[in-house]
Design a protein around this motif. Sequence first.
Motif, PDB file in Angstrom:
ATOM      1  N   ILE A 102       0.836  -1.206   0.000  1.00 42.72           N
ATOM      2  CA  ILE A 102       0.000   0.000   0.000  1.00 42.72           C
ATOM      3  C   ILE A 102       0.871   1.256   0.000  1.00 42.72           C
ATOM      4  O   ILE A 102       0.586   2.220  -0.711  1.00 42.72           O
ATOM      5  CB  ILE A 102      -0.975  -0.018   1.198  1.00 42.72           C
ATOM      6  CG1 ILE A 102      -2.052  -1.081   0.968  1.00 42.72           C
ATOM      7  CG2 ILE A 102      -1.594   1.359   1.426  1.00 42.72           C
ATOM      8  CD1 ILE A 102      -2.883  -1.413   2.189  1.00 42.72           C
ATOM      9  N   LYS A 103       1.966   1.231   0.758  1.00 42.64           N
ATOM     10  CA  LYS A 103       2.874   2.387   0.764  1.00 42.64           C
ATOM     11  C   LYS A 103       3.439   2.638  -0.631  1.00 42.64           C
ATOM     12  O   LYS A 103       3.594   3.777  -1.056  1.00 42.64           O
ATOM     13  CB  LYS A 103       4.028   2.157   1.740  1.00 42.64           C
ATOM     14  CG  LYS A 103       3.648   2.259   3.192  1.00 42.64           C
ATOM     15  CD  LYS A 103       4.853   1.946   4.060  1.00 42.64           C
ATOM     16  CE  LYS A 103       4.494   1.831   5.521  1.00 42.64           C
ATOM     17  NZ  LYS A 103       5.629   1.365   6.339  1.00 42.64           N
ATOM     18  N   LEU A 104       3.752   1.556  -1.336  1.00 46.23           N
ATOM     19  CA  LEU A 104       4.349   1.684  -2.670  1.00 46.23           C
ATOM     20  C   LEU A 104       3.318   2.035  -3.740  1.00 46.23           C
ATOM     21  O   LEU A 104       3.647   2.686  -4.732  1.00 46.23           O
ATOM     22  CB  LEU A 104       5.059   0.376  -3.049  1.00 46.23           C
ATOM     23  CG  LEU A 104       6.300   0.045  -2.232  1.00 46.23           C
ATOM     24  CD1 LEU A 104       6.753  -1.381  -2.505  1.00 46.23           C
ATOM     25  CD2 LEU A 104       7.414   1.032  -2.544  1.00 46.23           C
ATOM     26  N   CYS A 105       2.096   1.593  -3.544  1.00 49.81           N
ATOM     27  CA  CYS A 105       1.058   1.787  -4.565  1.00 49.81           C
ATOM     28  C   CYS A 105      -0.292   2.025  -3.870  1.00 49.81           C
ATOM     29  O   CYS A 105      -1.131   1.130  -3.815  1.00 49.81           O
ATOM     30  CB  CYS A 105       1.014   0.551  -5.458  1.00 49.81           C
ATOM     31  SG  CYS A 105      -0.002   0.734  -6.924  1.00 49.81           S
ATOM     32  N   PRO A 106      -0.492   3.218  -3.335  1.00 52.12           N
ATOM     33  CA  PRO A 106      -1.670   3.483  -2.497  1.00 52.12           C
ATOM     34  C   PRO A 106      -3.010   3.536  -3.249  1.00 52.12           C
ATOM     35  O   PRO A 106      -4.046   3.611  -2.607  1.00 52.12           O
ATOM     36  CB  PRO A 106      -1.354   4.840  -1.860  1.00 52.12           C
ATOM     37  CG  PRO A 106      -0.360   5.472  -2.746  1.00 52.12           C
ATOM     38  CD  PRO A 106       0.412   4.357  -3.394  1.00 52.12           C
ATOM     39  N   ARG A 107      -3.013   3.448  -4.557  1.00 52.92           N
ATOM     40  CA  ARG A 107      -4.265   3.515  -5.317  1.00 52.92           C
ATOM     41  C   ARG A 107      -4.739   2.134  -5.763  1.00 52.92           C
ATOM     42  O   ARG A 107      -5.707   2.023  -6.502  1.00 52.92           O
ATOM     43  CB  ARG A 107      -4.118   4.412  -6.556  1.00 52.92           C
ATOM     44  CG  ARG A 107      -3.482   5.764  -6.355  1.00 52.92           C
ATOM     45  CD  ARG A 107      -4.025   6.694  -5.312  1.00 52.92           C
ATOM     46  NE  ARG A 107      -5.450   6.924  -5.321  1.00 52.92           N
ATOM     47  CZ  ARG A 107      -6.139   7.217  -4.223  1.00 52.92           C
ATOM     48  NH1 ARG A 107      -5.555   7.303  -3.060  1.00 52.92           N
ATOM     49  NH2 ARG A 107      -7.429   7.424  -4.290  1.00 52.92           N
ATOM     50  N   GLU A 108      -4.080   1.064  -5.316  1.00 49.21           N
ATOM     51  CA  GLU A 108      -4.436  -0.298  -5.755  1.00 49.21           C
ATOM     52  C   GLU A 108      -5.373  -0.934  -4.731  1.00 49.21           C
ATOM     53  O   GLU A 108      -4.969  -1.271  -3.616  1.00 49.21           O
ATOM     54  CB  GLU A 108      -3.175  -1.145  -5.924  1.00 49.21           C
ATOM     55  CG  GLU A 108      -3.431  -2.585  -6.310  1.00 49.21           C
ATOM     56  CD  GLU A 108      -4.289  -2.738  -7.552  1.00 49.21           C
ATOM     57  OE1 GLU A 108      -5.353  -3.391  -7.445  1.00 49.21           O
ATOM     58  OE2 GLU A 108      -3.917  -2.217  -8.619  1.00 49.21           O
ATOM     59  N   GLU A 109      -6.629  -1.105  -5.127  1.00 48.78           N
ATOM     60  CA  GLU A 109      -7.632  -1.615  -4.194  1.00 48.78           C
ATOM     61  C   GLU A 109      -7.375  -3.051  -3.741  1.00 48.78           C
ATOM     62  O   GLU A 109      -7.769  -3.436  -2.641  1.00 48.78           O
ATOM     63  CB  GLU A 109      -9.041  -1.464  -4.774  1.00 48.78           C
ATOM     64  CG  GLU A 109      -9.337  -2.280  -5.996  1.00 48.78           C
ATOM     65  CD  GLU A 109      -8.999  -1.594  -7.321  1.00 48.78           C
ATOM     66  OE1 GLU A 109      -9.014  -2.297  -8.338  1.00 48.78           O
ATOM     67  OE2 GLU A 109      -8.700  -0.390  -7.342  1.00 48.78           O
ATOM     68  N   ALA A 110      -6.694  -3.851  -4.544  1.00 45.56           N
ATOM     69  CA  ALA A 110      -6.431  -5.242  -4.172  1.00 45.56           C
ATOM     70  C   ALA A 110      -5.631  -5.341  -2.873  1.00 45.56           C
ATOM     71  O   ALA A 110      -5.855  -6.247  -2.059  1.00 45.56           O
ATOM     72  CB  ALA A 110      -5.680  -5.965  -5.292  1.00 45.56           C
TER      73      ALA A 110
END
Length: 191
Positions: A102-110
């Motif tokens: 999530i820190k690396l890609c906060p827009r990924e709902e998975a």
Amino acid sequence: MPNRINKPDGEYIKPFSIEYYTDIIAAGPKCPEQEFYFIDGAIYILRGIAYYCKGDYDNAIVDHSNAIELAPKNAWGYCSRGDAYLKKGSLKESINDYTEAIKLCPREEAFYTRRGDAYLEQKKYYKAERDYMDVIELCYEHDPRLDDPDNDDEYLKGLVKEIESKLTIVSRKRNGELLRHKVTDDTSNKE
């Protein structure tokens, strides 16, 4: 992508099997079709997924860790390793990996969905609920017209429906926990 790897004895290895990826790793990026496997540790993520599908979570964790070592900014390495940890029942480790993703890609709902699932397993209902609410928010950010009957984005609509069902489960479990605590408190007060 090649549809098979030929072995010296004339046999071939099925694509997407552990052996398929192991042979690619051993051969290295010798041709352009295989070069992309080595970018961002993808080959280890793919073999890790193959191990995961076979129920070999320890080797899946090793391969996903190799992918993370090669490409520490690849959020999917953390997510995939988190999935293997979750299957092993290592909830703390899975939550740590999902949090890193999530820190690396906060827009990924998975990533929020999976971390919410891990929190649900830990009976941390408020944290699970928060992650599930974030998923719904992200879905509406991706497509604000989700409630429009003419919208044909079946993936996001299905995801919202799935998350709403998980929120119902969280609410029931949380309310059950609160009720048990209330009954226990009422009983202890009578003594």
